[in-house]
Design a protein around this motif. Structure first.
Motif, mmCIF file in Angstrom:
data_model
loop_
_atom_site.group_PDB
_atom_site.id
_atom_site.type_symbol
_atom_site.label_atom_id
_atom_site.label_comp_id
_atom_site.label_asym_id
_atom_site.label_seq_id
_atom_site.Cartn_x
_atom_site.Cartn_y
_atom_site.Cartn_z
ATOM 1 N N ARG A 1 36.461 44.942 50.736
ATOM 2 C CA ARG A 1 36.914 46.533 51.551
ATOM 3 C C ARG A 1 36.449 46.490 52.820
ATOM 4 N NH1 ARG A 1 35.637 51.289 50.689
ATOM 5 N NH2 ARG A 1 33.537 50.735 49.945
ATOM 6 N N THR B 1 26.861 41.940 60.248
ATOM 7 C CA THR B 1 25.891 43.243 59.979
ATOM 8 C C THR B 1 26.715 44.195 58.964
ATOM 9 O OG1 THR B 1 26.925 44.333 62.050
ATOM 10 C CG2 THR B 1 24.778 43.316 62.187
ATOM 11 N N ASP B 2 28.076 44.186 58.884
ATOM 12 C CA ASP B 2 28.718 44.970 58.291
ATOM 13 C C ASP B 2 29.233 44.654 56.857
ATOM 14 O OD1 ASP B 2 28.460 46.241 60.729
ATOM 15 O OD2 ASP B 2 30.623 47.068 60.956
ATOM 16 N N ALA B 3 29.137 43.310 56.486
ATOM 17 C CA ALA B 3 29.827 43.031 54.984
ATOM 18 C C ALA B 3 28.455 42.533 54.314
ATOM 19 C CB ALA B 3 30.511 41.709 55.294
ATOM 20 N N PRO B 4 28.513 42.974 53.026
ATOM 21 C CA PRO B 4 27.345 42.891 52.158
ATOM 22 C C PRO B 4 27.169 41.512 51.350
ATOM 23 C CG PRO B 4 28.839 44.141 50.936
ATOM 24 C CD PRO B 4 29.607 43.988 52.366
ATOM 25 N N PHE B 5 26.663 40.559 52.280
ATOM 26 C CA PHE B 5 26.511 39.310 51.727
ATOM 27 C C PHE B 5 25.151 38.816 52.047
ATOM 28 C CE2 PHE B 5 30.828 38.811 53.233
ATOM 29 C CZ PHE B 5 31.617 38.366 51.901
ATOM 30 N N VAL C 1 21.701 42.635 55.303
ATOM 31 C CA VAL C 1 22.755 41.723 54.759
ATOM 32 C C VAL C 1 22.422 40.584 55.831
ATOM 33 C CG1 VAL C 1 24.226 43.417 54.049
ATOM 34 C CG2 VAL C 1 24.410 42.659 56.476
ATOM 35 N N THR C 2 22.963 39.309 55.313
ATOM 36 C CA THR C 2 22.769 38.163 56.004
ATOM 37 C C THR C 2 23.911 37.264 56.017
ATOM 38 O OG1 THR C 2 21.647 37.230 54.407
ATOM 39 C CG2 THR C 2 20.264 38.084 55.917
ATOM 40 N N GLY C 3 25.297 37.782 55.885
ATOM 41 C CA GLY C 3 26.433 37.075 55.940
ATOM 42 C C GLY C 3 26.793 36.195 57.229
ATOM 43 N N LEU D 1 31.048 41.217 61.219
ATOM 44 C CA LEU D 1 30.995 40.792 59.777
ATOM 45 C C LEU D 1 29.461 40.450 59.428
ATOM 46 C CD1 LEU D 1 33.055 37.805 58.438
ATOM 47 C CD2 LEU D 1 30.778 37.877 58.110
ATOM 48 N N PHE E 1 20.484 43.532 44.677
ATOM 49 C CA PHE E 1 21.107 42.437 45.341
ATOM 50 C C PHE E 1 20.188 41.754 45.799
ATOM 51 C CE2 PHE E 1 24.984 44.904 45.248
ATOM 52 C CZ PHE E 1 25.790 44.529 44.158
ATOM 53 N N PHE F 1 27.919 52.045 53.242
ATOM 54 C CA PHE F 1 26.545 51.770 53.871
ATOM 55 C C PHE F 1 26.222 53.179 54.396
ATOM 56 C CE2 PHE F 1 27.909 47.311 55.056
ATOM 57 C CZ PHE F 1 27.085 46.667 54.195
ATOM 58 N N ARG G 1 38.563 46.362 56.414
ATOM 59 C CA ARG G 1 38.154 47.552 57.304
ATOM 60 C C ARG G 1 38.165 46.874 58.615
ATOM 61 N NH1 ARG G 1 33.925 51.604 56.056
ATOM 62 N NH2 ARG G 1 35.062 51.984 54.110
ATOM 63 N N HIS H 1 35.558 34.208 53.451
ATOM 64 C CA HIS H 1 34.113 34.310 53.443
ATOM 65 C C HIS H 1 33.810 33.459 51.878
ATOM 66 C CE1 HIS H 1 29.791 34.642 53.713
ATOM 67 N NE2 HIS H 1 30.076 35.483 55.009
ATOM 68 N N GLN I 1 27.067 38.290 47.080
ATOM 69 C CA GLN I 1 27.928 39.080 47.628
ATOM 70 C C GLN I 1 27.800 40.455 46.731
ATOM 71 O OE1 GLN I 1 32.253 39.597 47.206
ATOM 72 N NE2 GLN I 1 32.156 38.219 45.318
ATOM 73 N N TYR I 2 28.267 41.655 47.143
ATOM 74 C CA TYR I 2 28.526 43.065 46.575
ATOM 75 C C TYR I 2 29.987 43.053 46.250
ATOM 76 C CZ TYR I 2 27.953 48.148 45.832
ATOM 77 O OH TYR I 2 27.995 49.382 45.492
ATOM 78 N N PRO I 3 30.308 42.498 44.959
ATOM 79 C CA PRO I 3 31.533 42.414 44.616
ATOM 80 C C PRO I 3 32.284 43.800 44.805
ATOM 81 C CG PRO I 3 30.402 41.335 43.147
ATOM 82 C CD PRO I 3 29.575 42.190 43.783
ATOM 83 N N GLY I 4 33.656 43.658 45.412
ATOM 84 C CA GLY I 4 34.352 44.995 45.487
ATOM 85 C C GLY I 4 33.936 45.340 47.085
ATOM 86 N N MET I 5 32.920 45.659 47.269
ATOM 87 C CA MET I 5 32.371 46.316 48.558
ATOM 88 C C MET I 5 32.779 45.286 49.861
ATOM 89 S SD MET I 5 29.141 48.197 50.018
ATOM 90 C CE MET I 5 29.062 48.542 51.871
ATOM 91 N N GLN J 1 29.514 52.328 47.430
ATOM 92 C CA GLN J 1 30.121 51.331 48.390
ATOM 93 C C GLN J 1 30.241 51.650 49.915
ATOM 94 O OE1 GLN J 1 33.241 48.762 46.486
ATOM 95 N NE2 GLN J 1 32.085 48.688 44.469
#
Lengths: 84, 147
Positions: free
Chosen positions: B55, B114-118, A81-83, B112, A7, A62, B59, B77, B48-52, A60
């Motif tokens: 989830r 730090t814990d979500a793959p964007f 990550v940077t969301g 979000l 990614f 971390f 969570r 998001h 994004q990491y689709p799927g992850m 999936q």
């Protein structure tokens, strides 16, 4: 056979978003996979030269780079990550 | 009730707010992250990491609902290209008690990050750069570990 996903700038350096790879048996951890990928060509060398800039997920979730690959089927390698 | 959406469509904050209000509780707390126009940024792009992503967001919402008394929680998001001033993320929490709604909302946006793959990429005209993660985001997320 492992599915590896890339990614952000890792994807751009490698030049693809995803590939199926069978690493050699000596590769047992995520860090070893990163080290091995770094030898797979110019773009790979650029993407994986500095493991400190990388984060990973196994199936999936971390993980830190020192964890064993175990029976994972999907490995993702990416920058922090940077969301949000 | 938990609602999570990862979407290309613009945020409809009024609709999200109305849906949260249908839980019939005392209050709603919400946070909306917007695309900043700092340093001549013209467009922001979200990968994004689709799927992850879905989830992980679900969570987080479940964890918030375990920790605070919530009637509803919503995380929306966006991904893809966005213009300056557009909403990137909406977090909303509904509760009978304002402290629960406010704290859960702060928890969700902090975690979000730090814990979500964007991954964010900023465009300035024809040039782009990937946004670097910030240490202050890590410490904002970690403050919820010790409470």
């Amino acid at each position: 056979m492992l599915t590896i996903l890339y990614f952000a700038w890792v994807r751009e350096a490698v030049g693809k978003a995803q590939e199926e790879i069978a690493p050699p048996p000596s590769v047992t951890t995520v860090a070893e996979l990163v080290g091995w990928l770094a030898t797979q060509g110019e773009g790979y060398a650029e993407a994986f030269a500095d493991p400190g800039r990388l984060r990973a997920a196994l199936d999936q979730e971390f993980v830190s780079l020192d964890v064993p690959l175990g029976s994972a089927r999907e490995v993702a390698l990416f920058p922090p990550v940077t969301g949000g | 009730m938990i609602r999570v959406s990862v979407q290309e469509a613009p945020l409809d904050i009024a609709a999200e707010h109305r849906a949260l209000a249908q839980s019939g509780v005392g209050g709603i707390a919400s946070f909306t992250g917007l695309v900043r126009g700092d340093d001549g940024v013209t467009t922001l792009e979200l990968e994004q990491y689709p799927g992850m992503t879905g989830r992980m967001l679900t969570r987080l919402a479940e964890q918030a609902a375990e920790r605070w008394s919530l009637a509803a929680a919503t995380i929306v998001h966006r991904v893809g290209p966005m213009a300056v001033g557009d909403g990137i993320v909406f977090v909303g929490t509904a509760s009978a008690h304002r402290a629960d709604a406010l704290e859960a909302c702060a928890y969700l946006i902090d975690r979000l990050k730090t814990d979500a793959p964007f991954w964010k990429r900023e465009w300035q005209g024809g040039e782009s750069r990937w946004v670097e993660a910030r240490a202050c985001d890590d410490s904002a997320a970690e403050r919820w570990d010790t409470k």
